[in-house]
Design a protein around this motif. Structure first.
Motif, PDB file in Angstrom:
ATOM      1  N   LEU A   1       4.592  31.765  74.663  1.00 41.75           N
ATOM      2  CA  LEU A   1       6.017  32.039  74.921  1.00 41.75           C
ATOM      3  C   LEU A   1       6.900  30.920  74.384  1.00 41.75           C
ATOM      4  N   THR A   2       6.462  29.663  74.603  1.00 42.96           N
ATOM      5  CA  THR A   2       7.250  28.526  74.113  1.00 42.96           C
ATOM      6  C   THR A   2       7.404  28.620  72.603  1.00 42.96           C
ATOM      7  N   LEU A   3       6.295  28.835  71.931  1.00 41.78           N
ATOM      8  CA  LEU A   3       6.300  28.887  70.468  1.00 41.78           C
ATOM      9  C   LEU A   3       7.127  30.074  69.974  1.00 41.78           C
ATOM     10  N   LYS A   4       6.923  31.210  70.624  1.00 39.26           N
ATOM     11  CA  LYS A   4       7.656  32.415  70.217  1.00 39.26           C
ATOM     12  C   LYS A   4       9.167  32.202  70.376  1.00 39.26           C
ATOM     13  N   ASN A   5       9.550  31.623  71.528  1.00 42.30           N
ATOM     14  CA  ASN A   5      10.982  31.371  71.765  1.00 42.30           C
ATOM     15  C   ASN A   5      11.554  30.448  70.706  1.00 42.30           C
ATOM     16  N   ARG A   6      10.765  29.438  70.357  1.00 38.97           N
ATOM     17  CA  ARG A   6      11.243  28.500  69.330  1.00 38.97           C
ATOM     18  C   ARG A   6      11.492  29.223  68.015  1.00 38.97           C
ATOM     19  N   TYR A   7      10.512  30.035  67.622  1.00 40.29           N
ATOM     20  CA  TYR A   7      10.671  30.787  66.365  1.00 40.29           C
ATOM     21  C   TYR A   7      11.899  31.706  66.452  1.00 40.29           C
ATOM     22  N   MET A   8      12.062  32.370  67.613  1.00 38.37           N
ATOM     23  CA  MET A   8      13.160  33.327  67.742  1.00 38.37           C
ATOM     24  C   MET A   8      14.517  32.626  67.679  1.00 38.37           C
ATOM     25  N   VAL A   9      14.588  31.456  68.368  1.00 38.46           N
ATOM     26  CA  VAL A   9      15.836  30.677  68.305  1.00 38.46           C
ATOM     27  C   VAL A   9      16.097  30.260  66.861  1.00 38.46           C
TER      28      VAL A   9
ATOM     29  N   GLY B 218      17.216  25.803  52.576  1.00 40.25           N
ATOM     30  CA  GLY B 218      16.066  25.038  53.080  1.00 40.25           C
ATOM     31  C   GLY B 218      15.096  25.881  53.862  1.00 40.25           C
ATOM     32  N   LEU B 219      15.623  26.629  54.840  1.00 39.54           N
ATOM     33  CA  LEU B 219      14.725  27.324  55.767  1.00 39.54           C
ATOM     34  C   LEU B 219      14.616  28.814  55.495  1.00 39.54           C
ATOM     35  N   GLY B 220      15.339  29.280  54.437  1.00 41.81           N
ATOM     36  CA  GLY B 220      15.279  30.730  54.141  1.00 41.81           C
ATOM     37  C   GLY B 220      13.857  31.200  53.921  1.00 41.81           C
ATOM     38  N   GLY B 221      13.046  30.341  53.277  1.00 38.08           N
ATOM     39  CA  GLY B 221      11.645  30.708  53.000  1.00 38.08           C
ATOM     40  C   GLY B 221      10.852  30.873  54.275  1.00 38.08           C
ATOM     41  N   GLU B 222      11.261  30.107  55.325  1.00 34.19           N
ATOM     42  CA  GLU B 222      10.538  30.170  56.592  1.00 34.19           C
ATOM     43  C   GLU B 222      10.810  31.485  57.323  1.00 34.19           C
ATOM     44  N   LYS B 223      11.939  32.109  56.955  1.00 33.94           N
ATOM     45  CA  LYS B 223      12.387  33.280  57.722  1.00 33.94           C
ATOM     46  C   LYS B 223      11.293  34.348  57.795  1.00 33.94           C
ATOM     47  N   VAL B 224      10.731  34.642  56.598  1.00 35.42           N
ATOM     48  CA  VAL B 224       9.688  35.692  56.535  1.00 35.42           C
ATOM     49  C   VAL B 224       8.483  35.273  57.383  1.00 35.42           C
ATOM     50  N   ARG B 225       8.125  33.963  57.198  1.00 32.33           N
ATOM     51  CA  ARG B 225       6.927  33.489  57.908  1.00 32.33           C
ATOM     52  C   ARG B 225       7.156  33.486  59.400  1.00 32.33           C
ATOM     53  N   TRP B 226       8.343  33.020  59.806  1.00 32.38           N
ATOM     54  CA  TRP B 226       8.632  32.967  61.247  1.00 32.38           C
ATOM     55  C   TRP B 226       8.687  34.358  61.842  1.00 32.38           C
ATOM     56  N   THR B 227       9.294  35.279  61.069  1.00 25.85           N
ATOM     57  CA  THR B 227       9.365  36.663  61.566  1.00 25.85           C
ATOM     58  C   THR B 227       7.952  37.190  61.789  1.00 25.85           C
ATOM     59  N   GLN B 228       7.074  36.901  60.805  1.00 20.44           N
ATOM     60  CA  GLN B 228       5.669  37.346  60.920  1.00 20.44           C
ATOM     61  C   GLN B 228       4.998  36.679  62.122  1.00 20.44           C
ATOM     62  N   ASN B 229       5.306  35.370  62.274  1.00 18.76           N
ATOM     63  CA  ASN B 229       4.717  34.627  63.397  1.00 18.76           C
ATOM     64  C   ASN B 229       5.143  35.205  64.739  1.00 18.76           C
TER      65      ASN B 229
ATOM     66  N   LYS C 167       6.014  38.229  65.288  1.00 10.15           N
ATOM     67  CA  LYS C 167       5.311  39.512  65.441  1.00 10.15           C
ATOM     68  C   LYS C 167       3.864  39.259  65.910  1.00 10.15           C
ATOM     69  N   THR C 168       3.223  38.292  65.219  1.00  9.74           N
ATOM     70  CA  THR C 168       1.831  37.970  65.575  1.00  9.74           C
ATOM     71  C   THR C 168       1.745  37.464  67.018  1.00  9.74           C
ATOM     72  N   LEU C 169       2.658  36.557  67.365  1.00 14.91           N
ATOM     73  CA  LEU C 169       2.629  35.985  68.724  1.00 14.91           C
ATOM     74  C   LEU C 169       2.885  37.056  69.775  1.00 14.91           C
ATOM     75  N   THR C 170       3.777  38.009  69.445  1.00 19.56           N
ATOM     76  CA  THR C 170       4.036  39.096  70.398  1.00 19.56           C
ATOM     77  C   THR C 170       2.760  39.884  70.634  1.00 19.56           C
TER      78      THR C 170
END
Length: 1573
Positions: free
Chosen positions: A126-134, A424-435, A437-440
């Motif tokens: 949950l902590t990690l997921k919240n961080r990614y979502m924020v 800077g972080l646009g590239g992370e967007k796809v990865r974070w979105t995937q993360n 999803k995976t974490l969910t």
């Protein structure tokens, strides 16, 4: 009193004893202390039933957040884990012989682990997921803001210009207004001073009034408070009083007076007019607002007349006291207080009133002045406000202008920041979105994943990989079926592992395979401290490297100060590794293992633990690791419930990776160095990337409001991202380089794979013998040497082949020297099969069948060739037909039975081609299976051929023992260990070697261990370490209790490089012992010094050993031809007498341990006699060699006869004179003509590897039983290295023995009635047989009483009616394996039969005597049926002696073999007919009435009836006979009994022969009373 105390104690004291029934301790205690059974109430706790498991799980999982359906299924799964692991443990023991106990503790551990891990993982996810979502929200917000901010920028510019103009106009107006305000301000200040003075005067009057009032107010307030407590009910109570008490009247009167209510005037009984306030009071009380009227009473204006009345009549009245009134009425108490308060208040207010008037006047003046002041101030305010409005307007305009300017600037910056952030972080967007999803998904599936992980942690630690995988697979599919959410692919690594941490572990030395990773995760996740089964030291290495930086303490149980070290670790929070523990742990560790911490009073934040007698602080940072070197320790539940047991044995994959690293480092050092550098770098990079991502997410999630306004955050993010990209690029390059390196490195994979197979083959040898222990370090050392010493080549495939060949032979050579002869071929075969399995050339079913012959079941097919084919062979042929490769084999065999008989009859069936089509269809291994079915006796040569074809001749000819090579391989830190076998004495060779190495008399100290010798040995070692000399500790197996101390010396004393001299060596000798320290065996150089196996190898060894190998000695004789011929004959004799042992009783009655010292002394004597005498004194040499040197060991007369007969072949004139003199009929063996030493060696090396029995003087049949035994021994040995095959379920052992005992008891007849027999067959002078019969019956009665009693007792013991004594337990165990129990054997005649046959034989003997009793003495006596055969023989002679009045010591037997096989029509006139003898080693020819050679493959021949004819020895005629000994069993050896007879020897029968007697002596021909089947 004391007795009363004792009595009470006895009545109330309860003692509970808890014993674990596992292991021998419980059983032994019960035997030693029977009162444990007699005087205790026994409550045997069974395994927890299903409902208990369910209840416990429900109770503990009740508070876990999950749906009810999932909770119910989770409980079912927990229950299933527990029960399935119990079944798995049974299977694990049956197949792998490894113990694992499943206890309720494991179950509680499972649930506890599940709850802990679930909470932990849920929080993490949950902590990690919240961080990614924020993070994603902030990125999305930034994207939206850019366009909004750009349009804002365009709108803001015109507004800025307008605002600037308005500001300048305002400034001019404000300057004019300011002058007017200043004048007005001056006037106001003057008025203010006058007003302030008047205010000060009013204030002083007011203070004075207030001080006076302060006295009255508390009483007034108290009275009001008292009124507040009164309820309408209280008032009503007073109202209802018809005749109120005096106190009530008093109070009510005073209240009426205060309120000015008039009384009623009444006349009292005396006629006097009185005032009665009570009716008025009641009316007053009826008023609902009565209490309010009191609270609102005008206290400032009370008329003086009222107060006068009150003061005169009431307040001065002692009864008008609240305390007294309270007793009468609580309502009146409050009213009384009120009246009194009014009195006090009034008295104060009279003084204060004038002052208050003055105050009113002063305040009047003040208010006029203030009104004037207020008017002036209002005017000032008006002007000031106007100015302020203008100033505010100005400030507003200025702020607007500044804000607009800042806004424009900020908007520009924000746009810049947003672009920065997005790029800077646009590239992370796809990865974070995937993360996300995976974490969910992970979060949804976490219950199932953690449940499975907890089950692995709680239960599967002790199991090897295959068992773990099987269990997880089954549990996973069950979770799926039950609808418990679980990931698509489950692994412990994915659920609980952290890739960065795992990489660090691997750098610290954890093997890279998943099994080892899982082990490490279990170590870190379990609640209990880990105990790691670590025979190869992998866990040790990993823990040492991993915890090195944390000041790891390493201790061993035999360290004198290990508790001190532990205490330090506990206090300072350092990790501690306890290594090399045994099967029991020191009880002092219990508080640590159970984590029994506690708090001391007054120190709530510090934990304490009790260690022994000391209480010490317990630091939460403390970590505890335990390892053992034992391969297969048996930890009883009392140990295993306190720790997390883990099997850390290395896996093939893990070892392969290590070996690959080593070979790559040696072959391509620069690449391997780069690879290792990259691994560390890559781990560092990954850790940094992880840290940076965490930092980015941390910043994004902790940033409040609009991220674009947080400059620090944006700077951190952009710098982190730049660093992250740099690292990623580095990582990409590194990964690319690493994969390139791996490409080159993987070229050597075949070598690593090959090495891994070799290691696992040798590590399995420990199952055969406890002394066959080899460490991974030792193996890797050999591996290094092979890489250095093998032939180099530029061609990779050629180099790989060279490496593999060199390594294989190096391992073979090094392991062979530490194996007993019987296991050397077995080892070659295991190596060969192991390597073929690695190539995928071996079918496991075929391999199993070759070793076991399949699982024996009822055979429904009749044997088609019963005349020559054994039923066992036919059953195997039937079973083998079920293997895929042998489809139709049984049918073909039945049809082509003659073709198969040819192979069966062949002298070398292993070289014959099989009938078509099988010769083309079957592989070589499958051909071995066919040979196993038909001729198991020829398996050994067939296996030798199989190995030679695949690996070369080298692998079936073990290298001869060379002490100097072993010495070269050793160093001062590792002991050299001689593993002894019966008869092997390495000391002579060691003394000689010590001389060669300059360690003569003073440099070599020896001590034979035993009771009390340990400390002396230790002192010797300590001296030798300093002086650099040698110490030999002999017979270590006899000092079992001192061996842990020896282990400590070998591990910590002799390994101290600062003290140990390089020339120091520690030599140990020991018989195989399971208690010999494993670490000493693994680190030492092991050697066996048995005579080599095979005639050729034996001869070769004699020639390669001292003194013959010494050129000076060999060439020193004055008559070289005579000497060399007789020397060769002597060495051949030495080899022959040793090799005959393998033929069992045919070779020697007693297997003597002839050794090198016998040969050495005989060789020295031979040289001396030949030098000293003109002619070789053969008689003297024969006597010295045959009767003294070798014969000195021989205790059996017939063996002495044999040894002299064999020596006659070699010590004779012909060997010297005749170059064509052959030692045996084949002509292959002879003393070569005089030549050089090397020519003798060459001649020996070309002799047959497997000699034919004829060279030993034996019939070829002698090979059959020897070879079958060798085959069986080899297969049994190999089976010990493999997992056992499970047989189907059947009866329990108790049921089997119960049935067996009942069955035997029904067959055993009652005891013989001796009185009846003695009446029928009384003692008579002329018939000794009557005495013989009675004596035999006494002996048999004694035996059947023991059998009957023990069987009855064992049945009772099984039911628990009597104690299972150790004797009964032995009976139980023996019956279980079909052996005759020792209790029976002690009262029995000699017999080697298995139990079933023994009982049949016993019943037959009893029947023989029963027939004798009821039908009279038989015409033919069954000689085998007698218990004590000698008494029967004496009886026959005695009858003859008494009949013919000849002294019995003049008599002997003559023997006549009749033509009848089993019966005779009448008794003989003299002597007796006997039957029941079997001839071994030859047969009786019925036609020629002489001994002749056995028929092929027929080992025993039944003798016809023999007539024992007593007569006077002096009158016997000389004939050509063979003196054939008769024995009771085939073992032939016996012990001397009190009568002077051997317990096994019966008599000697002279049988006619047409061959020289020596022929049959060498054949080992004897008659046996019974066979072993």
């Amino acid at each position: 009193m004391y007795n009363k105390f004792i009595e009470r104690m006895r009545r109330n004291l309860h003692v509970v004893l808890a014993f674990s029934p596992i292991g021998d301790a419980f059983r032994n205690r019960l035997r030693m202390f029977p009162s444990l059974i007699n005087c205790c109430t026994i409550d045997w706790f069974q395994v927890w039933p299903e409902d208990a498991l369910e209840l416990v799980a429900n109770k503990f999982l009740d508070d876990v957040e999950m749906t009810q359906e999932v909770r119910e299924e989770t409980v079912v799964m927990c229950k299933h884990f527990h029960q399935s692991v119990r079944a798995l443990s049974t299977k694990y023991y049956d197949t792998m012989r490894r113990r694992n106990y499943v206890t309720p503790t494991s179950y509680l551990e499972l649930i506890k682990t599940f709850k802990n891990l679930l909470n932990k993982k849920r929080f993490e996810i949950l902590t990690l997921k919240n961080r990614y979502m924020v993070g994603l929200e902030k990125l999305e917000f930034s994207e939206q803001q850019i366009s909004v901010m750009q349009s804002e920028l365009v709108e803001l510019q015109p507004k800025l210009i307008e605002t600037s103009e308005e500001t300048e106009e305002l400034i001019v107006i404000i300057e004019g207004e300011t002058i007017e305000v200043e004048a007005k301000k001056k006037l106001v200040e003057e008025d203010e001073a006058v007003a302030n003075k008047s205010a000060e005067e009013a204030r002083s009057i007011k203070i004075e009034c207030e001080e006076k009032l302060a006295v009255a107010m508390p009483a007034l307030n108290a009275a009001i408070a008292a009124l507040d407590t009164l309820k309408q009910n209280d008032i009503s109570l007073v109202k209802t009083m018809l005749n109120p008490p005096q106190g009530v009247k008093l109070v009510m009167e005073s209240v009426c007076i205060m309120k000015g209510i008039k009384p009623e005037r009444k006349t009292d009984p005396s006629g006097k007019a009185v005032e009665d306030y009570w009716p008025a009071a009641k009316r007053m009380l009826n008023d609902m607002k009565f209490l309010d009227s009191l609270k609102e009473y005008d206290k400032d204006n009370i008329p003086g007349s009222i107060m006068k009345k009150i003061r005169e009549k009431y307040t001065t009245n002692p009864d008008f006291d609240p305390a007294i009134i309270k007793n009468v009425s609580s309502a009146c108490e409050g009213l009384c207080r009120w009246v009194r308060a009014m009195d006090i208040y009034d008295s104060v207010i009279k003084v204060v009133a004038p002052k208050q008037k003055s105050l009113a006047t002063a305040e009047g003046v003040l208010s006029e002045q203030m009104a004037k002041l207020h008017q002036t101030q209002a005017e000032l305010k008006q002007v000031t406000d106007k100015l302020q409005t203008l100033n505010d307007h100005l400030a507003q305009k200025q702020t607007e202008k500044t804000n607009l300017e800042e806004n424009i600037e900020l908007t520009k910056i924000k746009i810049e920041r947003a672009e920065k952030l997005i790029s800077g972080l646009g590239g992370e967007k796809v990865r974070w979105t995937q993360n996300v999803k995976t974490l969910t998904e992970t979060y949804m599936n976490i219950v199932g994943d953690v449940l499975l992980s907890a089950s692995v942690v709680a239960y599967l630690g002790p199991f090897i990989l295959d068992y773990r995988q099987t269990a997880i697979k089954e549990w996973y599919s069950m979770c799926k079926d039950k609808g418990i959410p679980v990931s698509e692919i489950f692994s412990l690594n994915r659920t609980l592992g952290d890739p960065v941490q795992i990489r660090d572990w691997q750098i610290a030395g954890l093997p890279v395979d998943n099994y080892s990773t899982d082990n490490a995760i279990i170590v870190m996740s379990a609640n209990r401290w880990p105990l790691m089964i670590d025979p190869q030291g992998q866990a040790n290495k990993w823990v040492k490297n991993m915890e090195k930086a944390n000041k790891l303490e390493i201790v061993k149980p035999n360290d004198p100060n290990y508790i001190r070290c532990l205490e330090n670790c506990l206090q300072f929070g350092n990790p501690c590794l306890l290594e090399n523990v045994g099967e029991e742990l020191d009880p002092i560790l219990e508080p640590i293992l159970l984590k029994q911490t506690f708090k001391q009073p007054g120190q709530n934040n510090i934990d304490y633990i009790r260690l022994g007698e000391h209480i010490i602080e317990y630091s939460q940072g403390f970590q505890f690791y335990i390892t053992t070197r034992l391969r297969n320790p048996h930890y009883l539940p009392e140990v295993s419930v306190k720790v997390t047991l883990l099997n850390f044995m290395i896996t093939p994959l893990g070892l392969q990776d290590q070996l690959l690293g080593i070979v790559a480092a040696k072959e391509k050092p620069e690449l391997e160095e780069k690879k290792n550098q990259l691994i560390v770098e890559s781990a560092y990079n990954k850790r940094q990337l992880k840290e940076i991502e965490d930092k980015i997410l941390e910043v994004l999630s902790s940033s409040q409001g609009n991220i674009l306004e947080d400059e620090t955050a944006i700077n951190i993010l952009s710098s982190s991202k730049v660093l992250s990209e740099e690292i990623s690029q580095k990582q990409q390059i590194a990964s690319q380089t690493e994969s390139e390196i791996d490409g080159v490195r993987n070229g050597y994979k075949p070598v690593a794979h090959h090495g891994s197979i070799l290691f696992f083959t040798i590590s399995d040898l420990a199952n055969i013998d406890p002394m066959y222990q080899y460490s991974l370090t030792w193996f890797i050392n050999l591996y290094h040497q092979s890489i250095v010493n093998s032939d180099k080549s530029d061609e990779l495939w050629e180099r790989i082949n060279n490496l593999r060949e060199h390594l294989t032979y190096s391992i073979y050579k090094n392991v062979c020297r530490s194996l007993f002869e019987k296991d050397k071929l077995l080892f070659s075969f295991l190596l060969c099969i192991g390597l073929e399995k690695g190539r995928g050339d071996i079918d496991d079913q075929d391999w199993r069948f070759l070793l076991t012959g399949g699982v024996a079941l009822e055979n429904p097919f009749p044997n088609p060739a019963a005349s020559w084919l054994a039923d066992k062979s036919w059953a195997e042929i039937v079973r083998v037909s079920s293997l895929p490769a042998f489809k139709g084999f049984m049918d073909h065999f039945q049809k082509q039975i003659d073709d198969w008989k040819m192979i069966y009859d062949s002298a070398t069936p292993h070289t014959e081609a099989l009938p078509t089509p099988w010769c083309d269809k079957l592989t070589d291994l499958e051909e071995l299976i066919v040979l196993r079915c038909l001729r198991p006796d020829k398996m050994v040569p067939a296996i030798q051929r199989y190995i030679a074809d695949r690996m070369g001749q080298l692998y079936i000819e073990p290298p001869t023992f060379d002490l100097s090579l072993c010495y070269q391989d050793s160093n001062c830190f590792s002991p050299l260990i001689f593993v002894l076998s019966p008869g092997a004495d390495p000391m002579a060779g060691l003394y000689r070697f010590a001389e060669e190495k300059g360690m003569g008399s003073k440099g070599l100290q020896t001590i034979s261990l035993g009771q009390g010798q340990g400390p002396i040995a230790e002192k010797m070692i300590l001296e030798a370490i300093e002086n650099g000399t040698w110490v030999v500790l002999q017979n270590c197996h006899l000092a079992a209790s001192w061996l842990p101390e020896l282990e400590r010396i070998c591990e910590s004393v002799i390994t101290d490089a600062t003290k140990t001299q390089p020339t120091f060596r520690l030599w140990l000798t020991s018989y195989p012992s399971p208690v010999f320290p494993v670490s000493v065996l693994q680190n030492g150089v092991k050697m066996t010094n048995e005579p080599p196996k095979g005639l050729r190898a034996n001869l070769l060894r004699s020639y390669l050993n001292d003194p013959i190998s010494d050129p000076l000695f060999f060439a020193n004789c004055s008559k070289p031809r005579v000497f060399e011929k007789l020397l060769f004959g002597l060495c051949f004799f030495h080899a022959l007498v040793q090799e005959r042992r393998k033929f069992g009783a045919l070779g020697w009655n007693i297997p003597y341990e002839f050794n090198e010292s016998d040969l050495r002394i005989s060789v020295r004597q031979l040289e001396m006699f030949i030098n000293d005498y003109e002619e070789a004194p053969l008689e003297a040499l024969k006597y010295l060699t045959g009767e003294c040197n070798y014969g000195g060991r021989v205790t059996d007369d017939y063996d002495r006869r044999l040894i002299m007969s064999i020596l006659d072949i070699f010590y004779c004139e012909k060997i010297i004179e005749d170059d064509n003199y052959k030692f045996s009929s084949s002509g292959s063996y002879f003393a070569p003509v005089k030549g050089t030493y090397q020519q003798y060696l060459d001649y020996i090396r070309q002799l047959p590897l497997i000699p034919h029995p004829e060279v030993f003087g034996l019939h070829e049949n002698a090979d059959i039983s020897k070879d079958q035994q060798e085959t069986q021994q080899m297969f049994d040995g190999i089976l010990l290295t493999l997992p056992r095959q499970m047989s189907g379920g059947g009866k329990s052992s108790q049921d089997i023995i119960e049935d067996l005992a009942s069955d035997i008891l029904t067959k055993i007849p009652p005891d013989f009635n001796l009185e009846e027999v003695q009446n029928k067959y009384p003692v008579r002078y002329e018939e000794s047989m009557n005495t013989v019969l009675v004596q035999e019956l006494i002996r048999f009665n004694r035996l059947i009483q023991v059998v009957r009693q023990s069987l009855q007792d064992i049945r009772k013991a099984i039911k628990g009616l009597v104690v299972m004594s150790s004797e009964l337990e032995d009976v139980f165990d023996s019956m279980m394996v079909g052996k005759v129990p020792a209790m029976w054997a002690a009262k029995s005649y000699p017999s080697l039969k298995p139990m079933g046959s023994y009982i049949t034989d016993l019943l037959t003997r009893l029947q023989f005597f029963k027939d004798w009793i009821f039908s009279g003495a038989p015409s033919v006596f069954w000689i085998s049926g007698f218990y004590f055969t000698q008494s029967f023989l004496t009886g026959v002679l005695q009858n003859y002696a008494r009949r013919y009045k000849i002294p019995i010591d003049h008599l002997a037997f003559e023997f006549e073999v009749t033509n009848q096989e089993t019966s005779m029509p009448t008794k003989p006139a003299n002597g007796a007919y006997v039957k029941g003898l079997f001839m071994e080693g030859a047969r009786w020819c019925r036609q020629n009435h002489v001994i002749e050679e056995s028929q092929p493959k027929i080992l025993y021949d039944m003798m016809p009836v023999i007539w024992l004819k007593p007569g006077d020895k002096a009158n016997f005629a000389e004939e050509m006979t063979y003196a054939c000994p008769v024995y009771k069993t085939s073992a032939r050896r016996g012990t001397l009994s009190t009568t002077g007879h051997s317990t096994n020897y019966v008599l000697t029968i002279l049988l006619k022969t047409n061959q020289p007697e020596s022929h049959w002596i060498n054949r080992g021909v004897a008659l046996l009373c019974q066979l072993d089947d």
